[in-house]
Design an enzyme around this catalytic site. Structure first.
Site, PDB file in Angstrom:
ATOM      1  N   GLY A  29       0.801  -1.212   0.000  1.00 45.39           N
ATOM      2  CA  GLY A  29       0.000   0.000   0.000  1.00 45.39           C
ATOM      3  C   GLY A  29       0.837   1.267   0.000  1.00 45.39           C
ATOM      4  O   GLY A  29       1.889   1.332   0.636  1.00 45.39           O
ATOM      5  N   SER A  51       2.417   4.994  -5.541  1.00 47.14           N
ATOM      6  CA  SER A  51       3.375   4.203  -6.320  1.00 47.14           C
ATOM      7  C   SER A  51       4.130   5.009  -7.357  1.00 47.14           C
ATOM      8  O   SER A  51       4.873   4.442  -8.165  1.00 47.14           O
ATOM      9  CB  SER A  51       2.647   3.048  -7.009  1.00 47.14           C
ATOM     10  OG  SER A  51       1.655   3.543  -7.893  1.00 47.14           O
ATOM     11  N   TYR A 100       9.567   9.635  -3.699  1.00 52.51           N
ATOM     12  CA  TYR A 100       9.080   8.245  -3.672  1.00 52.51           C
ATOM     13  C   TYR A 100      10.216   7.298  -3.287  1.00 52.51           C
ATOM     14  O   TYR A 100      10.056   6.422  -2.429  1.00 52.51           O
ATOM     15  CB  TYR A 100       8.501   7.882  -5.033  1.00 52.51           C
ATOM     16  CG  TYR A 100       8.198   6.414  -5.206  1.00 52.51           C
ATOM     17  CD1 TYR A 100       7.092   5.832  -4.594  1.00 52.51           C
ATOM     18  CD2 TYR A 100       9.024   5.602  -5.990  1.00 52.51           C
ATOM     19  CE1 TYR A 100       6.816   4.480  -4.755  1.00 52.51           C
ATOM     20  CE2 TYR A 100       8.753   4.256  -6.161  1.00 52.51           C
ATOM     21  CZ  TYR A 100       7.648   3.701  -5.536  1.00 52.51           C
ATOM     22  OH  TYR A 100       7.377   2.361  -5.704  1.00 52.51           O
TER      23      TYR A 100
END
Length: 283
Positions: free
Chosen positions: A85, A88, A150
């Protein structure tokens, strides 16, 4: 959790994995691995913020990984967590911090409180995205060198995994996933492809290897044009890739052409994530 708290993770090791919590189950990788993790006697507990229709031997929990109470409930009676989760792709820092970093901490803490003995964390090659071909093959010992916010979140998740193993005894396997999709989408992916079937094989190895402790492994298939990362650490857990992106090479190159040797996407393992379009002032 009072007097009825679940046993410490160290006390539950050795049990067969029978219920696995998969966070981010509605995402691209989650969708691909659901049928590939199905086994007789195993229940997949799927968690996401969007509605899912569970199949046979699946349960669904609608919740966010950022919700501590919901995550602790979702971890109840679970033998392992596959934590996919999160966001992305690259996103503004506040979003990455909230969902990918705080959310991952919430997952580890919920697993600890619920007595879950093992967490498999979906890290990424973007945790080492600025590494260059002269450093290949990258190994588990390659220090983080993230290419984006990220990528920073994945490096932070790996660090959290190390903390929760050494302080609390959880078995934690961090998988630096490369390009996981049905077919290689471009010429670069002929080197970085992780087929869905190989992804299932790798996650199964991460879930069933006896007492892995804390590990970092790379998620990639047995590609003819590979060699960017080492498979030694994954093979040590029992992973043996069976697929090769080369069978898609003719179609990929016909569609996209043979890239020049100096194509910027080959300059770093993170590929296009190192491009200027991901600068903070452009997000």
């Amino acid at each position: 959790m009072g007097g009825n708290a679940p046993p410490h993770p160290r006390e539950r090791r050795g049990r067969a994995v029978s219920r696995i919590l998969v966070t981010g189950a509605a995402g691209a990788v989650g969708t691909l691995i659901r049928p590939r993790l199905a086994r007789p006697g195993r229940i997949l507990r799927l968690l996401d913020t969007v509605e899912l229709e569970p199949a046979e031997a699946e349960e669904f929990v609608r919740a966010s990984v950022t919700d501590p109470e919901a995550m602790e409930r979702a971890c109840a009676d679970v033998d392992a967590v596959v934590h996919l989760g999160g966001i992305s792709v690259e996103a503004p820092w506040r979003d990455i911090l909230d969902v990918n970093i705080n959310g991952t901490c919430t997952v580890f803490e919920a697993a600890r409180r619920a007595g879950v003995p093992r967490v498999v964390f979906a890290s990424s090659n973007h945790a080492v995205g600025y590494r260059t071909p002269d450093e290949y093959p990258l190994t588990a010992a390659t220090p983080p060198l993230p290419d984006t916010y990220y990528g920073v979140s994945k490096a932070a998740g790996e660090a959290l995994g190390a903390l929760y193993h050494h302080r609390y005894g959880l078995d934690v396997v961090c998988v630096r996933i490369m390009t996981c999709c049905t077919e290689p989408p471009d010429a670069r992916a002929l080197s970085t492809w992780l087929s869905p079937d190989d992804c299932g094989r790798l996650l199964e190895a991460c879930l069933t290897a006896p007492k892995p402790g804390y590990r970092i492994v790379y998620g990639v298939s047995r590609n003819t044009r590979g060699g960017w990362v080492s498979l030694d650490e994954a093979r040590a857990l029992g992973y043996e890739p069976a697929d090769d992106a080369e069978r898609h090479a003719a179609a990929v190159l016909a569609a996209h052409g043979e890239p020049p040797a100096d194509d910027p996407v080959f300059a770093h393992v993170g590929g296009p994530f190192t491009a200027a379009e991901f600068d903070a002032d452009r997000l």
